[in-house]
Scaffold this motif. Sequence first.
Motif, PDB file in Angstrom:
ATOM      1  N   CYS A 287       1.155  43.255   1.392  1.00  0.00           N
ATOM      2  CA  CYS A 287       0.212  42.560   1.242  1.00  0.00           C
ATOM      3  C   CYS A 287      -0.053  41.797   0.008  1.00  0.00           C
ATOM      4  N   THR A 288      -0.319  40.379   0.122  1.00  0.00           N
ATOM      5  CA  THR A 288      -0.462  39.684  -1.013  1.00  0.00           C
ATOM      6  C   THR A 288      -1.647  39.075  -1.377  1.00  0.00           C
ATOM      7  N   VAL A 289      -2.234  38.923  -2.400  1.00  0.00           N
ATOM      8  CA  VAL A 289      -3.519  38.273  -2.805  1.00  0.00           C
ATOM      9  C   VAL A 289      -3.200  36.979  -3.480  1.00  0.00           C
ATOM     10  N   GLU A 290      -3.844  35.867  -3.378  1.00  0.00           N
ATOM     11  CA  GLU A 290      -3.818  34.711  -4.131  1.00  0.00           C
ATOM     12  C   GLU A 290      -4.880  34.139  -4.492  1.00  0.00           C
TER      13      GLU A 290
ATOM     14  N   SER B 124       3.202  56.249   1.432  1.00  0.00           N
ATOM     15  CA  SER B 124       3.296  55.993   0.055  1.00  0.00           C
ATOM     16  C   SER B 124       2.893  54.521  -0.206  1.00  0.00           C
ATOM     17  N   ALA B 125       2.499  54.234  -1.329  1.00  0.00           N
ATOM     18  CA  ALA B 125       2.149  52.800  -1.819  1.00  0.00           C
ATOM     19  C   ALA B 125       2.743  52.394  -3.183  1.00  0.00           C
ATOM     20  N   SER B 126       2.990  51.160  -3.287  1.00  0.00           N
ATOM     21  CA  SER B 126       3.577  50.600  -4.507  1.00  0.00           C
ATOM     22  C   SER B 126       3.067  49.331  -4.821  1.00  0.00           C
ATOM     23  N   ARG B 127       2.970  49.145  -5.955  1.00  0.00           N
ATOM     24  CA  ARG B 127       2.400  47.704  -6.679  1.00  0.00           C
ATOM     25  C   ARG B 127       3.584  47.010  -7.503  1.00  0.00           C
ATOM     26  N   PRO B 128       4.212  46.357  -7.124  1.00  0.00           N
ATOM     27  CA  PRO B 128       5.436  45.859  -7.983  1.00  0.00           C
ATOM     28  C   PRO B 128       4.848  44.687  -8.715  1.00  0.00           C
ATOM     29  N   GLN B 129       3.955  43.910  -8.059  1.00  0.00           N
ATOM     30  CA  GLN B 129       3.543  42.791  -9.031  1.00  0.00           C
ATOM     31  C   GLN B 129       1.919  42.891  -8.809  1.00  0.00           C
ATOM     32  N   ASP B 130       1.300  42.105  -9.869  1.00  0.00           N
ATOM     33  CA  ASP B 130      -0.084  42.082 -10.040  1.00  0.00           C
ATOM     34  C   ASP B 130      -0.664  41.931  -8.597  1.00  0.00           C
ATOM     35  N   ARG B 131      -0.351  40.993  -7.685  1.00  0.00           N
ATOM     36  CA  ARG B 131      -1.087  40.567  -6.616  1.00  0.00           C
ATOM     37  C   ARG B 131      -0.227  40.954  -5.281  1.00  0.00           C
ATOM     38  N   GLN B 132       0.656  42.227  -5.362  1.00  0.00           N
ATOM     39  CA  GLN B 132       1.247  42.641  -4.301  1.00  0.00           C
ATOM     40  C   GLN B 132       1.113  43.929  -4.017  1.00  0.00           C
ATOM     41  N   PHE B 133       0.860  44.488  -3.062  1.00  0.00           N
ATOM     42  CA  PHE B 133       0.512  45.975  -2.342  1.00  0.00           C
ATOM     43  C   PHE B 133       1.308  46.368  -1.453  1.00  0.00           C
TER      44      PHE B 133
ATOM     45  N   TYR C  44      -5.445  53.392  -3.496  1.00  0.00           N
ATOM     46  CA  TYR C  44      -6.084  52.216  -4.282  1.00  0.00           C
ATOM     47  C   TYR C  44      -5.198  52.131  -5.632  1.00  0.00           C
ATOM     48  N   SER C  45      -5.338  50.754  -6.261  1.00  0.00           N
ATOM     49  CA  SER C  45      -4.718  50.551  -7.261  1.00  0.00           C
ATOM     50  C   SER C  45      -5.611  49.497  -8.314  1.00  0.00           C
ATOM     51  N   VAL C  46      -5.476  49.975  -9.382  1.00  0.00           N
ATOM     52  CA  VAL C  46      -6.115  49.145 -10.467  1.00  0.00           C
ATOM     53  C   VAL C  46      -5.242  48.278 -11.414  1.00  0.00           C
ATOM     54  N   GLY C  47      -4.044  48.309 -11.264  1.00  0.00           N
ATOM     55  CA  GLY C  47      -3.239  47.636 -11.869  1.00  0.00           C
ATOM     56  C   GLY C  47      -1.679  47.912 -11.449  1.00  0.00           C
ATOM     57  N   ILE C  48      -0.767  47.112 -11.918  1.00  0.00           N
ATOM     58  CA  ILE C  48       0.801  47.170 -11.600  1.00  0.00           C
ATOM     59  C   ILE C  48       1.272  48.684 -11.819  1.00  0.00           C
ATOM     60  N   GLY C  49       1.849  49.112 -10.941  1.00  0.00           N
ATOM     61  CA  GLY C  49       2.330  50.510 -10.945  1.00  0.00           C
ATOM     62  C   GLY C  49       1.319  51.721 -10.882  1.00  0.00           C
ATOM     63  N   GLN C  50      -0.129  51.310 -10.893  1.00  0.00           N
ATOM     64  CA  GLN C  50      -0.846  52.444 -10.745  1.00  0.00           C
ATOM     65  C   GLN C  50      -1.288  52.524  -9.583  1.00  0.00           C
ATOM     66  N   ILE C  51      -1.072  53.789  -8.915  1.00  0.00           N
ATOM     67  CA  ILE C  51      -1.586  53.977  -7.667  1.00  0.00           C
ATOM     68  C   ILE C  51      -2.125  55.467  -7.476  1.00  0.00           C
ATOM     69  N   SER C  52      -3.310  55.265  -6.857  1.00  0.00           N
ATOM     70  CA  SER C  52      -4.205  56.808  -6.547  1.00  0.00           C
ATOM     71  C   SER C  52      -4.154  56.965  -4.982  1.00  0.00           C
ATOM     72  N   SER C  53      -3.864  58.150  -4.503  1.00  0.00           N
ATOM     73  CA  SER C  53      -3.823  58.478  -3.142  1.00  0.00           C
ATOM     74  C   SER C  53      -5.202  59.281  -2.919  1.00  0.00           C
ATOM     75  N   GLU C  54      -5.595  58.796  -1.726  1.00  0.00           N
ATOM     76  CA  GLU C  54      -6.884  59.646  -1.474  1.00  0.00           C
ATOM     77  C   GLU C  54      -6.572  60.656  -0.441  1.00  0.00           C
ATOM     78  N   VAL C  55      -5.540  60.559   0.480  1.00  0.00           N
ATOM     79  CA  VAL C  55      -5.219  61.483   1.477  1.00  0.00           C
ATOM     80  C   VAL C  55      -3.783  61.715   1.523  1.00  0.00           C
ATOM     81  N   PRO C  56      -3.456  62.926   1.520  1.00  0.00           N
ATOM     82  CA  PRO C  56      -2.051  63.382   1.196  1.00  0.00           C
ATOM     83  C   PRO C  56      -1.451  63.003   2.829  1.00  0.00           C
ATOM     84  N   GLN C  57      -0.243  62.543   2.607  1.00  0.00           N
ATOM     85  CA  GLN C  57       0.343  62.276   4.009  1.00  0.00           C
ATOM     86  C   GLN C  57       1.636  61.697   3.651  1.00  0.00           C
ATOM     87  N   ASN C  58       2.345  61.345   4.979  1.00  0.00           N
ATOM     88  CA  ASN C  58       3.731  60.764   4.631  1.00  0.00           C
ATOM     89  C   ASN C  58       3.854  59.462   4.518  1.00  0.00           C
TER      90      ASN C  58
END
Lengths: 112, 111
Positions: free
Chosen positions: B23-26, B65-74, B49-63
Amino acid sequence: SQKIEQNSEALNIQEGKTATLTCNYTNYSPAYLQWYRQDPGRGPVFLLLIRENEKEKRKERLKVTFDTTLKQSLFHITASQPADSATYLCALVINAGNMLTFGGGTRLMVKP
Amino acid sequence: SQTIHQWPATLVQPVGSPLSLECTVEGTSNPNLYWYRQAAGRGLQLLFYSVGIGQISSEVPQNLSASRPQDRQFILSSKKLLLSDSGFYLCAWSHNTGELFFGEGSRLTVL
């Protein structure tokens, strides 16, 4: 835990009538509540936001009410059209962050 | 104006295979980013959800994962998909005004 209830049964109405959808919630006092429209196979689209100190909000043919005593929001579409047919989702925002909790949605079918 | 893109739109994967949804945002900077999942006929379930690069919060434990390598990429990933991972995955962004702006969704079928 927070629970948001929307009528899971589809609402069928005739074109030109007013559609009224209900959103009830429990165990929380949200700062504001939002309504979204979702068409099949698409992402939801934001429609309206109403804050806890607002009783009513309007946008064109849409009207939202927010009763924090009853813990209920009503979503009205006046002069409904077949193009209004979609699923409508309500969602609550909590103060601790911008995370939305969504209801299950109500499907509206407007027949010509 | 701001736009959000996510891909692929549809995919069919065998059980045990990996997953990567992007996912990317422009048109905006420092957005809050979200991954939701919607099972058939159900509401939206917040996954990450993520509030910034490298900051990931998980709401539901599962198999997943998420990453945010750039400001507008998830990115949403899995090393080994389960049948129960099938669903409609939605990426969204917001600023602190609260309303979410969703992508078009990615429909995943795990066989």
